[in-house]
Write a protein that holds these residues in place. Structure first.
Motif, mmCIF file in Angstrom:
data_model
loop_
_atom_site.group_PDB
_atom_site.id
_atom_site.type_symbol
_atom_site.label_atom_id
_atom_site.label_comp_id
_atom_site.label_asym_id
_atom_site.label_seq_id
_atom_site.Cartn_x
_atom_site.Cartn_y
_atom_site.Cartn_z
ATOM 1 N N ALA A 212 4.949 2.677 5.458
ATOM 2 C CA ALA A 212 5.432 1.541 4.669
ATOM 3 C C ALA A 212 6.183 2.016 3.430
ATOM 4 O O ALA A 212 5.606 2.721 2.598
ATOM 5 N N PRO A 213 7.451 1.613 3.261
ATOM 6 C CA PRO A 213 8.203 2.007 2.062
ATOM 7 C C PRO A 213 7.594 1.481 0.765
ATOM 8 O O PRO A 213 7.789 2.070 -0.293
ATOM 9 N N TYR A 214 6.851 0.356 0.845
ATOM 10 C CA TYR A 214 6.317 -0.269 -0.357
ATOM 11 C C TYR A 214 4.810 -0.042 -0.535
ATOM 12 O O TYR A 214 4.157 -0.777 -1.270
ATOM 13 N N SER A 215 4.269 0.978 0.081
ATOM 14 C CA SER A 215 2.839 1.247 -0.074
ATOM 15 C C SER A 215 2.468 1.461 -1.533
ATOM 16 O O SER A 215 1.385 1.060 -1.983
ATOM 17 N N PHE A 216 3.377 2.063 -2.311
ATOM 18 C CA PHE A 216 3.096 2.356 -3.720
ATOM 19 C C PHE A 216 2.871 1.088 -4.548
ATOM 20 O O PHE A 216 2.307 1.154 -5.642
ATOM 21 N N PHE A 217 3.293 -0.059 -4.047
ATOM 22 C CA PHE A 217 3.079 -1.316 -4.768
ATOM 23 C C PHE A 217 1.591 -1.578 -5.031
ATOM 24 O O PHE A 217 1.242 -2.255 -5.994
ATOM 25 N N LEU A 218 0.725 -1.063 -4.156
ATOM 26 C CA LEU A 218 -0.705 -1.328 -4.284
ATOM 27 C C LEU A 218 -1.486 -0.099 -4.746
ATOM 28 O O LEU A 218 -2.714 -0.076 -4.658
ATOM 29 N N PHE A 219 -0.801 0.899 -5.257
ATOM 30 C CA PHE A 219 -1.499 2.085 -5.764
ATOM 31 C C PHE A 219 -2.320 1.762 -7.008
ATOM 32 O O PHE A 219 -3.240 2.496 -7.358
ATOM 33 N N GLY A 220 -1.983 0.667 -7.698
ATOM 34 C CA GLY A 220 -2.736 0.272 -8.884
ATOM 35 C C GLY A 220 -4.064 -0.389 -8.560
ATOM 36 O O GLY A 220 -4.906 -0.575 -9.447
#
Length: 545
Positions: A127-135
Protein backbone atom coordinates in the motif's frame (compact mmCIF):
# COMPACT_ATOMS: atom_id res chain seq x y z
CA UNK A 1 -5.42 13.77 -4.79
CA UNK A 2 -7.43 15.82 -4.39
CA UNK A 3 -6.11 15.38 -4.48
CA UNK A 4 -4.93 13.52 -4.38
CA UNK A 5 -3.49 14.39 -6.18
CA UNK A 6 -1.06 11.44 -5.43
CA UNK A 7 0.88 11.77 -8.79
CA UNK A 8 -1.31 13.99 -10.96
CA UNK A 9 -1.52 13.57 -14.72
CA UNK A 10 -0.89 16.68 -16.80
CA UNK A 11 -4.21 15.96 -18.50
CA UNK A 12 -6.03 16.10 -15.16
CA UNK A 13 -4.14 19.26 -14.23
CA UNK A 14 -4.53 21.09 -17.50
CA UNK A 15 -7.76 19.64 -18.85
CA UNK A 16 -10.01 18.36 -16.03
CA UNK A 17 -13.63 18.57 -16.93
CA UNK A 18 -17.04 17.26 -16.10
CA UNK A 19 -19.05 16.39 -19.15
CA UNK A 20 -22.71 16.07 -19.98
CA UNK A 21 -25.05 16.25 -22.95
CA UNK A 22 -24.26 15.71 -26.62
CA UNK A 23 -26.67 17.52 -28.94
CA UNK A 24 -30.35 18.11 -28.24
CA UNK A 25 -31.18 14.47 -27.52
CA UNK A 26 -28.27 14.19 -25.06
CA UNK A 27 -29.34 17.37 -23.30
CA UNK A 28 -32.78 15.89 -22.81
CA UNK A 29 -31.24 12.68 -21.46
CA UNK A 30 -29.01 14.62 -19.07
CA UNK A 31 -31.83 16.71 -17.59
CA UNK A 32 -34.52 14.03 -17.60
CA UNK A 33 -32.38 11.08 -16.50
CA UNK A 34 -30.02 13.09 -14.31
CA UNK A 35 -26.86 11.98 -16.08
CA UNK A 36 -23.60 13.89 -15.77
CA UNK A 37 -20.59 13.21 -18.00
CA UNK A 38 -17.02 13.73 -16.87
CA UNK A 39 -13.55 13.31 -18.31
CA UNK A 40 -11.07 11.07 -16.55
CA UNK A 41 -7.53 9.87 -16.95
CA UNK A 42 -6.83 6.13 -16.98
CA UNK A 43 -8.13 4.58 -13.75
CA UNK A 44 -5.48 2.25 -12.34
CA UNK A 45 -7.41 0.56 -9.52
CA UNK A 46 -10.63 0.58 -7.49
CA UNK A 47 -8.78 -0.89 -4.50
CA UNK A 48 -8.51 1.95 -1.97
CA UNK A 49 -5.54 0.25 -0.31
CA UNK A 50 -3.61 0.10 -3.59
CA UNK A 51 -4.61 3.58 -4.80
CA UNK A 52 -1.86 6.17 -5.24
CA UNK A 53 -3.20 8.68 -7.76
CA UNK A 54 -5.89 11.33 -8.07
CA UNK A 55 -7.63 9.58 -10.97
CA UNK A 56 -8.23 6.34 -9.05
CA UNK A 57 -9.09 8.16 -5.83
CA UNK A 58 -11.64 10.21 -7.76
CA UNK A 59 -13.68 7.07 -8.42
CA UNK A 60 -13.03 5.59 -4.98
CA UNK A 61 -14.17 8.67 -3.04
CA UNK A 62 -17.46 8.72 -4.94
CA UNK A 63 -18.17 4.99 -4.57
CA UNK A 64 -16.97 4.33 -0.99
CA UNK A 65 -17.94 6.03 2.27
CA UNK A 66 -15.25 7.01 4.73
CA UNK A 67 -16.05 7.57 8.40
CA UNK A 68 -15.59 11.29 7.73
CA UNK A 69 -15.78 13.14 4.40
CA UNK A 70 -14.89 16.53 2.95
CA UNK A 71 -17.60 19.07 2.06
CA UNK A 72 -16.44 22.51 0.94
CA UNK A 73 -12.97 21.32 2.08
CA UNK A 74 -14.20 20.95 5.66
CA UNK A 75 -14.64 17.72 7.60
CA UNK A 76 -18.21 16.48 8.12
CA UNK A 77 -19.61 13.10 9.26
CA UNK A 78 -19.76 10.34 6.66
CA UNK A 79 -20.46 6.79 7.77
CA UNK A 80 -19.67 7.94 11.31
CA UNK A 81 -22.64 9.74 12.77
CA UNK A 82 -20.38 11.25 15.45
CA UNK A 83 -16.96 11.00 17.04
CA UNK A 84 -15.21 12.08 20.24
CA UNK A 85 -11.60 12.90 21.04
CA UNK A 86 -9.94 12.26 24.41
CA UNK A 87 -8.49 15.11 26.46
CA UNK A 88 -4.92 14.20 25.48
CA UNK A 89 -6.02 14.07 21.80
CA UNK A 90 -4.64 10.57 21.40
CA UNK A 91 -7.87 8.54 21.29
CA UNK A 92 -10.64 8.90 18.70
CA UNK A 93 -13.93 7.06 19.14
CA UNK A 94 -16.19 6.89 16.07
CA UNK A 95 -19.86 5.89 16.25
CA UNK A 96 -21.32 4.58 12.99
CA UNK A 97 -24.78 5.41 11.70
CA UNK A 98 -27.49 2.79 12.13
CA UNK A 99 -28.38 0.32 9.38
CA UNK A 100 -25.42 1.06 7.10
CA UNK A 101 -25.30 -1.31 4.11
CA UNK A 102 -23.04 -2.35 1.28
CA UNK A 103 -24.38 -2.22 -2.27
CA UNK A 104 -25.20 -5.95 -2.12
CA UNK A 105 -27.36 -5.42 0.98
CA UNK A 106 -24.97 -6.81 3.60
CA UNK A 107 -24.37 -4.77 6.75
CA UNK A 108 -21.51 -2.26 6.76
CA UNK A 109 -19.84 -2.41 10.18
CA UNK A 110 -16.89 -0.99 12.11
CA UNK A 111 -15.03 -4.24 11.39
CA UNK A 112 -14.99 -3.35 7.66
CA UNK A 113 -13.06 -0.19 8.50
CA UNK A 114 -10.65 -1.97 10.81
CA UNK A 115 -10.04 -4.66 8.19
CA UNK A 116 -9.25 -2.07 5.49
CA UNK A 117 -6.98 -0.06 7.79
CA UNK A 118 -5.08 -3.16 8.93
CA UNK A 119 -4.71 -4.22 5.31
CA UNK A 120 -3.33 -0.73 4.59
CA UNK A 121 -0.76 -1.31 7.35
CA UNK A 122 0.14 -4.81 6.19
CA UNK A 123 3.50 -4.61 4.40
CA UNK A 124 2.46 -7.51 2.14
CA UNK A 125 -0.30 -5.34 0.64
CA UNK A 126 2.17 -2.96 -1.01
CA UNK A 127 0.00 0.00 0.00
CA UNK A 128 1.48 3.39 -1.02
CA UNK A 129 -0.39 5.07 1.86
CA UNK A 130 0.49 2.68 4.68
CA UNK A 131 2.48 5.48 6.35
CA UNK A 132 -0.80 7.37 6.92
CA UNK A 133 -1.47 5.09 9.90
CA UNK A 134 2.05 4.94 11.34
CA UNK A 135 0.89 7.39 14.02
CA UNK A 136 -1.50 4.76 15.39
CA UNK A 137 -0.13 2.89 18.40
CA UNK A 138 2.20 0.17 17.02
CA UNK A 139 1.07 0.93 13.46
CA UNK A 140 4.60 1.32 12.11
CA UNK A 141 5.88 -1.62 14.15
CA UNK A 142 3.16 -3.84 12.67
CA UNK A 143 4.11 -2.64 9.19
CA UNK A 144 7.70 -3.66 9.95
CA UNK A 145 6.51 -7.05 11.29
CA UNK A 146 7.80 -6.23 14.78
CA UNK A 147 4.46 -6.74 16.59
CA UNK A 148 1.32 -8.82 15.89
CA UNK A 149 -1.90 -7.27 14.57
CA UNK A 150 -3.50 -7.59 18.01
CA UNK A 151 -1.17 -4.89 19.40
CA UNK A 152 -2.17 -2.20 16.89
CA UNK A 153 -4.26 0.60 18.43
CA UNK A 154 -7.45 0.00 16.39
CA UNK A 155 -10.36 -1.59 18.27
CA UNK A 156 -13.95 -2.50 17.39
CA UNK A 157 -15.78 -3.30 20.65
CA UNK A 158 -19.02 -3.65 18.67
CA UNK A 159 -20.26 -3.35 15.07
CA UNK A 160 -21.02 0.36 15.40
CA UNK A 161 -17.88 1.55 17.22
CA UNK A 162 -14.27 1.93 16.15
CA UNK A 163 -11.64 3.25 18.56
CA UNK A 164 -8.28 4.53 17.30
CA UNK A 165 -5.38 5.17 19.67
CA UNK A 166 -2.49 7.38 18.54
CA UNK A 167 1.07 7.37 19.87
CA UNK A 168 1.11 11.18 19.79
CA UNK A 169 -1.52 13.80 18.86
CA UNK A 170 -1.88 14.38 15.10
CA UNK A 171 -3.55 17.73 14.42
CA UNK A 172 -4.79 16.66 10.98
CA UNK A 173 -5.88 13.12 11.89
CA UNK A 174 -9.54 13.69 10.99
CA UNK A 175 -8.39 14.75 7.52
CA UNK A 176 -6.48 11.49 7.19
CA UNK A 177 -9.62 9.58 8.18
CA UNK A 178 -11.50 11.39 5.37
CA UNK A 179 -8.91 10.51 2.71
CA UNK A 180 -10.02 7.87 0.14
CA UNK A 181 -7.21 5.45 1.08
CA UNK A 182 -9.02 4.85 4.39
CA UNK A 183 -12.29 3.68 2.84
CA UNK A 184 -13.86 0.45 4.20
CA UNK A 185 -13.39 -2.96 2.60
CA UNK A 186 -15.15 -6.31 2.94
CA UNK A 187 -12.80 -9.10 3.98
CA UNK A 188 -14.84 -11.82 2.25
CA UNK A 189 -14.78 -9.92 -1.07
CA UNK A 190 -11.04 -9.17 -0.92
CA UNK A 191 -10.26 -12.79 -0.09
CA UNK A 192 -12.55 -14.06 -2.84
CA UNK A 193 -10.78 -12.14 -5.61
CA UNK A 194 -7.27 -11.95 -4.19
CA UNK A 195 -4.83 -10.13 -6.49
CA UNK A 196 -7.68 -9.28 -8.89
CA UNK A 197 -9.55 -7.27 -6.27
CA UNK A 198 -10.11 -3.73 -7.54
CA UNK A 199 -9.01 -4.55 -11.09
CA UNK A 200 -12.53 -4.61 -12.55
CA UNK A 201 -16.07 -3.76 -11.48
CA UNK A 202 -17.03 -7.41 -10.88
CA UNK A 203 -14.63 -7.61 -7.92
CA UNK A 204 -16.21 -4.79 -5.95
CA UNK A 205 -18.97 -3.93 -3.52
CA UNK A 206 -19.68 -0.29 -2.69
CA UNK A 207 -20.52 1.70 0.42
CA UNK A 208 -20.74 5.19 -1.10
CA UNK A 209 -23.29 7.25 -3.07
CA UNK A 210 -22.46 5.59 -6.41
CA UNK A 211 -21.55 2.17 -7.81
CA UNK A 212 -19.43 1.35 -10.86
CA UNK A 213 -21.76 -0.06 -13.52
CA UNK A 214 -19.35 -0.20 -16.47
CA UNK A 215 -15.57 -0.03 -16.87
CA UNK A 216 -13.93 -0.22 -20.28
CA UNK A 217 -10.24 0.35 -19.70
CA UNK A 218 -8.89 2.96 -22.05
CA UNK A 219 -12.41 4.15 -22.85
CA UNK A 220 -14.86 4.92 -20.08
CA UNK A 221 -16.05 4.22 -16.57
CA UNK A 222 -19.68 4.78 -15.53
CA UNK A 223 -21.30 5.19 -12.13
CA UNK A 224 -24.92 4.74 -11.08
CA UNK A 225 -26.63 5.77 -7.86
CA UNK A 226 -26.30 3.25 -5.03
CA UNK A 227 -29.82 2.57 -3.67
CA UNK A 228 -28.36 1.10 -0.44
CA UNK A 229 -26.32 4.20 0.38
CA UNK A 230 -27.43 5.61 3.74
CA UNK A 231 -28.15 9.05 2.22
CA UNK A 232 -29.32 7.93 -1.23
CA UNK A 233 -32.37 10.18 -1.16
CA UNK A 234 -30.11 13.25 -1.14
CA UNK A 235 -28.05 12.13 -4.16
CA UNK A 236 -29.39 14.10 -7.13
CA UNK A 237 -27.67 12.30 -10.03
CA UNK A 238 -28.74 8.88 -11.28
CA UNK A 239 -25.69 8.33 -13.47
CA UNK A 240 -22.18 9.71 -13.98
CA UNK A 241 -20.25 8.92 -17.17
CA UNK A 242 -16.47 9.35 -17.21
CA UNK A 243 -14.76 9.29 -20.61
CA UNK A 244 -11.05 9.31 -21.40
CA UNK A 245 -10.24 12.25 -23.70
CA UNK A 246 -6.56 12.96 -24.25
CA UNK A 247 -6.57 16.15 -26.32
CA UNK A 248 -7.62 19.49 -24.87
CA UNK A 249 -8.73 20.84 -28.27
CA UNK A 250 -11.27 18.00 -28.54
CA UNK A 251 -12.69 18.83 -25.13
CA UNK A 252 -12.84 22.55 -25.91
CA UNK A 253 -14.76 21.99 -29.15
CA UNK A 254 -17.20 19.70 -27.36
CA UNK A 255 -17.72 22.26 -24.60
CA UNK A 256 -18.51 25.21 -26.88
CA UNK A 257 -20.81 23.01 -28.99
CA UNK A 258 -22.83 22.18 -25.85
CA UNK A 259 -21.61 18.60 -25.58
CA UNK A 260 -19.78 19.12 -22.28
CA UNK A 261 -20.75 20.67 -18.98
CA UNK A 262 -17.44 21.79 -17.49
CA UNK A 263 -13.95 22.40 -18.80
CA UNK A 264 -10.69 23.66 -17.30
CA UNK A 265 -9.30 26.64 -19.22
CA UNK A 266 -5.74 26.42 -20.48
CA UNK A 267 -3.43 27.80 -23.15
CA UNK A 268 -5.05 29.25 -26.23
CA UNK A 269 -8.52 28.31 -24.96
CA UNK A 270 -8.42 30.40 -21.78
CA UNK A 271 -9.25 33.74 -23.42
CA UNK A 272 -12.27 32.56 -25.46
CA UNK A 273 -13.59 30.75 -22.40
CA UNK A 274 -13.31 33.92 -20.33
CA UNK A 275 -15.03 35.81 -23.15
CA UNK A 276 -17.87 33.30 -22.92
CA UNK A 277 -18.29 34.15 -19.25
CA UNK A 278 -18.65 37.86 -20.12
CA UNK A 279 -21.25 36.95 -22.73
CA UNK A 280 -23.24 35.01 -20.13
CA UNK A 281 -22.77 31.60 -21.76
CA UNK A 282 -21.30 29.82 -18.73
CA UNK A 283 -19.84 30.41 -15.25
CA UNK A 284 -16.21 30.54 -14.13
CA UNK A 285 -14.45 29.35 -10.98
CA UNK A 286 -10.87 30.59 -10.51
CA UNK A 287 -8.75 29.72 -7.49
CA UNK A 288 -5.27 28.60 -6.46
CA UNK A 289 -5.17 24.83 -6.15
CA UNK A 290 -3.32 22.72 -3.60
CA UNK A 291 -1.06 20.88 -6.05
CA UNK A 292 2.57 21.25 -7.06
CA UNK A 293 4.06 19.88 -10.28
CA UNK A 294 7.73 19.07 -10.45
CA UNK A 295 10.50 17.18 -12.20
CA UNK A 296 11.16 14.06 -10.14
CA UNK A 297 14.71 12.68 -9.97
CA UNK A 298 15.31 8.92 -9.76
CA UNK A 299 18.28 8.53 -7.43
CA UNK A 300 18.18 4.78 -8.02
CA UNK A 301 18.51 5.19 -11.80
CA UNK A 302 21.31 3.49 -13.72
CA UNK A 303 22.15 7.00 -14.98
CA UNK A 304 24.65 8.05 -12.33
CA UNK A 305 24.38 11.75 -13.24
CA UNK A 306 21.24 11.98 -11.08
CA UNK A 307 23.16 10.79 -8.01
CA UNK A 308 25.04 14.11 -7.87
CA UNK A 309 23.45 16.96 -5.87
CA UNK A 310 24.97 19.75 -7.98
CA UNK A 311 23.74 18.21 -11.23
CA UNK A 312 20.20 17.92 -9.85
CA UNK A 313 20.28 21.50 -8.58
CA UNK A 314 21.68 22.73 -11.93
CA UNK A 315 18.78 21.10 -13.81
CA UNK A 316 16.35 22.82 -11.45
CA UNK A 317 17.91 26.28 -11.67
CA UNK A 318 17.99 26.06 -15.47
CA UNK A 319 14.18 25.80 -15.76
CA UNK A 320 12.48 28.99 -16.93
CA UNK A 321 9.33 28.69 -14.85
CA UNK A 322 7.86 31.99 -16.02
CA UNK A 323 8.31 30.94 -19.63
CA UNK A 324 6.69 27.57 -18.93
CA UNK A 325 3.62 29.03 -17.23
CA UNK A 326 3.16 32.22 -19.28
CA UNK A 327 4.17 31.17 -22.80
CA UNK A 328 3.59 27.43 -22.93
CA UNK A 329 0.76 26.73 -20.48
CA UNK A 330 -0.63 30.29 -20.27
CA UNK A 331 -1.76 29.55 -16.72
CA UNK A 332 -0.54 28.30 -13.33
CA UNK A 333 1.99 29.84 -10.92
CA UNK A 334 5.80 29.40 -11.11
CA UNK A 335 6.99 27.24 -8.21
CA UNK A 336 10.29 27.68 -6.39
CA UNK A 337 9.28 25.47 -3.48
CA UNK A 338 7.17 22.41 -2.72
CA UNK A 339 4.35 23.81 -0.57
CA UNK A 340 1.58 25.80 -2.35
CA UNK A 341 -0.20 28.89 -1.03
CA UNK A 342 -3.00 28.20 1.44
CA UNK A 343 -1.44 25.23 3.23
CA UNK A 344 -1.38 25.80 6.96
CA UNK A 345 0.58 24.83 10.06
CA UNK A 346 -2.24 25.03 12.58
CA UNK A 347 -3.60 28.54 11.98
CA UNK A 348 -0.39 29.80 10.32
CA UNK A 349 -0.27 30.20 6.54
CA UNK A 350 3.01 28.43 5.76
CA UNK A 351 3.80 30.21 2.50
CA UNK A 352 3.20 33.64 4.03
CA UNK A 353 5.91 32.96 6.63
CA UNK A 354 8.41 30.94 4.57
CA UNK A 355 9.82 32.13 1.24
CA UNK A 356 10.26 29.58 -1.54
CA UNK A 357 13.81 28.22 -1.04
CA UNK A 358 14.86 27.93 -4.69
CA UNK A 359 14.57 31.71 -5.14
CA UNK A 360 17.69 32.13 -2.99
CA UNK A 361 19.96 30.29 -5.47
CA UNK A 362 18.50 31.25 -8.85
CA UNK A 363 21.41 33.60 -9.54
CA UNK A 364 23.87 30.68 -9.74
CA UNK A 365 25.10 29.56 -13.19
CA UNK A 366 23.43 26.18 -13.88
CA UNK A 367 25.97 25.15 -16.53
CA UNK A 368 28.93 25.75 -14.22
CA UNK A 369 27.09 23.87 -11.47
CA UNK A 370 26.42 20.95 -13.83
CA UNK A 371 30.07 20.84 -14.89
CA UNK A 372 31.11 20.91 -11.23
CA UNK A 373 28.92 17.89 -10.64
CA UNK A 374 30.47 16.03 -13.59
CA UNK A 375 33.95 16.63 -12.19
CA UNK A 376 32.85 15.40 -8.77
CA UNK A 377 31.73 12.17 -10.46
CA UNK A 378 35.10 11.91 -12.24
CA UNK A 379 33.48 12.34 -15.67
CA UNK A 380 34.29 14.34 -18.80
CA UNK A 381 33.15 17.93 -18.01
CA UNK A 382 31.37 18.42 -21.35
CA UNK A 383 27.56 18.35 -20.71
CA UNK A 384 26.82 17.67 -24.41
CA UNK A 385 28.29 14.17 -24.09
CA UNK A 386 25.51 12.99 -21.79
CA UNK A 387 21.85 12.05 -22.14
CA UNK A 388 19.10 11.90 -19.52
CA UNK A 389 15.71 10.25 -20.11
CA UNK A 390 12.62 12.31 -19.18
CA UNK A 391 9.38 10.37 -18.71
CA UNK A 392 6.15 12.17 -19.69
CA UNK A 393 2.86 11.46 -17.92
CA UNK A 394 0.82 11.00 -21.07
CA UNK A 395 0.91 10.92 -24.86
CA UNK A 396 -1.36 13.94 -25.40
CA UNK A 397 -0.24 17.15 -27.10
CA UNK A 398 -0.12 19.15 -23.86
CA UNK A 399 2.30 16.71 -22.20
CA UNK A 400 4.53 16.65 -25.28
CA UNK A 401 4.54 20.44 -25.59
CA UNK A 402 5.65 20.88 -22.00
CA UNK A 403 8.22 18.10 -22.30
CA UNK A 404 9.73 19.66 -25.42
CA UNK A 405 9.96 23.04 -23.67
CA UNK A 406 11.91 21.47 -20.79
CA UNK A 407 14.08 19.49 -23.21
CA UNK A 408 15.00 22.60 -25.22
CA UNK A 409 15.66 24.66 -22.11
CA UNK A 410 18.12 22.15 -20.66
CA UNK A 411 19.89 21.88 -24.01
CA UNK A 412 20.20 25.65 -24.47
CA UNK A 413 21.12 26.57 -20.91
CA UNK A 414 23.30 23.61 -19.89
CA UNK A 415 24.04 21.74 -23.11
CA UNK A 416 22.90 18.34 -21.82
CA UNK A 417 20.80 16.08 -24.06
CA UNK A 418 17.39 15.08 -22.74
CA UNK A 419 15.43 12.27 -24.39
CA UNK A 420 11.64 12.37 -24.00
CA UNK A 421 9.97 9.07 -23.15
CA UNK A 422 6.19 8.99 -23.71
CA UNK A 423 3.75 7.03 -21.55
CA UNK A 424 0.77 5.44 -23.28
CA UNK A 425 -1.55 6.94 -20.65
CA UNK A 426 -1.52 7.91 -16.98
CA UNK A 427 -1.92 4.31 -15.80
CA UNK A 428 1.13 3.32 -17.87
CA UNK A 429 3.04 6.27 -16.39
CA UNK A 430 2.21 5.15 -12.84
CA UNK A 431 3.38 1.63 -13.67
CA UNK A 432 6.69 2.92 -15.06
CA UNK A 433 7.48 5.18 -12.10
CA UNK A 434 6.48 2.45 -9.66
CA UNK A 435 9.02 0.15 -11.31
CA UNK A 436 11.66 2.90 -11.38
CA UNK A 437 11.80 2.96 -15.18
CA UNK A 438 12.88 6.61 -15.51
CA UNK A 439 15.78 9.00 -14.93
CA UNK A 440 13.56 12.07 -14.53
CA UNK A 441 9.80 12.29 -14.82
CA UNK A 442 7.13 14.97 -15.08
CA UNK A 443 5.35 14.44 -11.80
CA UNK A 444 3.14 16.18 -9.29
CA UNK A 445 1.41 15.91 -5.97
CA UNK A 446 -1.90 17.18 -4.64
CA UNK A 447 -2.37 17.76 -0.92
CA UNK A 448 -3.97 14.87 0.97
CA UNK A 449 -4.66 17.11 3.97
CA UNK A 450 -4.02 20.68 5.08
CA UNK A 451 -0.48 20.59 6.47
CA UNK A 452 2.99 20.92 4.85
CA UNK A 453 3.73 17.35 5.91
CA UNK A 454 1.60 16.08 3.01
CA UNK A 455 4.28 17.39 0.61
CA UNK A 456 7.45 17.17 2.67
CA UNK A 457 7.22 13.52 3.78
CA UNK A 458 6.85 12.36 0.16
CA UNK A 459 10.57 11.65 0.06
CA UNK A 460 11.00 9.54 3.17
CA UNK A 461 11.94 5.84 2.85
CA UNK A 462 8.62 4.58 4.26
CA UNK A 463 6.47 6.64 1.86
CA UNK A 464 5.03 4.38 -0.84
CA UNK A 465 5.04 7.29 -3.30
CA UNK A 466 8.80 7.90 -2.94
CA UNK A 467 9.38 6.66 -6.48
CA UNK A 468 12.76 8.38 -6.80
CA UNK A 469 14.15 6.41 -3.80
CA UNK A 470 15.25 9.62 -2.11
CA UNK A 471 16.74 9.15 1.37
CA UNK A 472 18.22 12.02 3.37
CA UNK A 473 19.11 11.28 6.99
CA UNK A 474 18.60 14.87 8.11
CA UNK A 475 15.12 15.01 6.54
CA UNK A 476 14.20 11.70 8.17
CA UNK A 477 15.43 12.94 11.54
CA UNK A 478 13.55 16.24 11.36
CA UNK A 479 10.27 14.74 10.21
CA UNK A 480 10.48 12.09 12.91
CA UNK A 481 11.09 14.80 15.51
CA UNK A 482 8.10 16.87 14.41
CA UNK A 483 5.67 14.02 15.11
CA UNK A 484 5.94 14.63 18.84
CA UNK A 485 5.73 18.44 18.63
CA UNK A 486 2.64 20.52 19.40
CA UNK A 487 4.05 24.06 19.03
CA UNK A 488 3.11 25.30 15.53
CA UNK A 489 5.90 27.89 15.41
CA UNK A 490 8.50 25.22 16.13
CA UNK A 491 6.92 22.99 13.48
CA UNK A 492 7.17 25.87 11.01
CA UNK A 493 10.94 26.12 11.54
CA UNK A 494 11.43 22.42 10.92
CA UNK A 495 9.22 22.38 7.81
CA UNK A 496 11.25 25.33 6.47
CA UNK A 497 14.53 23.43 6.89
CA UNK A 498 13.13 20.23 5.36
CA UNK A 499 11.78 22.06 2.30
CA UNK A 500 15.15 23.72 1.69
CA UNK A 501 16.98 20.38 1.87
CA UNK A 502 14.56 18.66 -0.52
CA UNK A 503 14.64 21.52 -3.04
CA UNK A 504 18.14 23.06 -2.74
CA UNK A 505 20.67 21.33 -0.49
CA UNK A 506 19.98 17.76 -1.63
CA UNK A 507 17.26 18.05 -4.28
CA UNK A 508 14.63 15.34 -4.54
CA UNK A 509 12.77 17.32 -7.22
CA UNK A 510 12.83 20.47 -9.31
CA UNK A 511 9.57 22.36 -8.58
CA UNK A 512 7.93 23.61 -11.79
CA UNK A 513 4.56 25.20 -10.99
CA UNK A 514 1.65 25.36 -8.60
CA UNK A 515 -1.72 24.46 -10.08
CA UNK A 516 -4.17 27.26 -10.77
CA UNK A 517 -7.79 26.22 -11.24
CA UNK A 518 -9.86 27.69 -14.05
CA UNK A 519 -13.13 25.81 -14.16
CA UNK A 520 -15.77 26.87 -16.68
CA UNK A 521 -19.19 25.35 -15.97
CA UNK A 522 -22.47 25.43 -17.80
CA UNK A 523 -25.06 27.35 -15.85
CA UNK A 524 -27.28 24.33 -15.22
CA UNK A 525 -24.56 22.46 -13.29
CA UNK A 526 -25.01 23.01 -9.57
CA UNK A 527 -23.02 21.85 -6.56
CA UNK A 528 -20.06 20.28 -8.38
CA UNK A 529 -17.20 20.41 -5.87
CA UNK A 530 -13.52 20.52 -6.83
CA UNK A 531 -12.02 19.48 -3.48
CA UNK A 532 -8.52 20.52 -2.42
CA UNK A 533 -7.90 17.09 -0.92
CA UNK A 534 -8.59 13.64 -2.37
CA UNK A 535 -9.96 12.95 -5.85
CA UNK A 536 -10.86 15.44 -8.58
CA UNK A 537 -14.61 15.74 -7.95
CA UNK A 538 -17.08 15.40 -5.11
CA UNK A 539 -20.32 14.35 -6.83
CA UNK A 540 -22.78 13.49 -4.08
CA UNK A 541 -24.15 17.06 -3.94
CA UNK A 542 -24.09 17.74 -7.70
CA UNK A 543 -27.30 18.36 -9.62
CA UNK A 544 -28.45 19.56 -13.02
CA UNK A 545 -31.11 22.25 -12.78
Amino acid sequence: MKKKIIMLAFLVSVVSFALAACGDSSKKETKDKKTLRLVTGAVKTLDSVKGSDEVSFNIIQNTQENLLIFKDNKIIPGAAESYTVSGDKKTYTFKLRKNLKWSDGKALTSKDYKYAWMRLLNSKSGAPYSFFLFGVVNGEKYFKNEVPASEVGIETPDDSTIIVKLSEPISYFTQIVAFPALAPQREDVVNRYGSKYGSNLNTQVYSGPFMVSEWQKGGKIELVRNPNYWNAKEVKLDKVKFTEIKESNTAYKMFVSNQLDVIAGAGEYLKPLKDGVKEGKWNEINEVGSSVFYTLYNLDSSNKLLKNKNIRLALSIAINREGLTEKVMRRNIPAYGLVPEGIQVGNINYRSEVSEPLKEVMNEDPKNLFIKGLKELGLDPDPSKYEINYLLQNSDAVSKMQGEYMQNTWKQVIGVNVKLVTSADFSDFLSKVDKGEFDMSSSGWGADYNDPMTFLDLFTPENGSNYGKYNDERVNELLSKIKTMTDDNEKLKIYKEVERIEVVDNPAVAPNYFKEIYSFQKKYVKGLELPRFGGTYQLRWTSIS
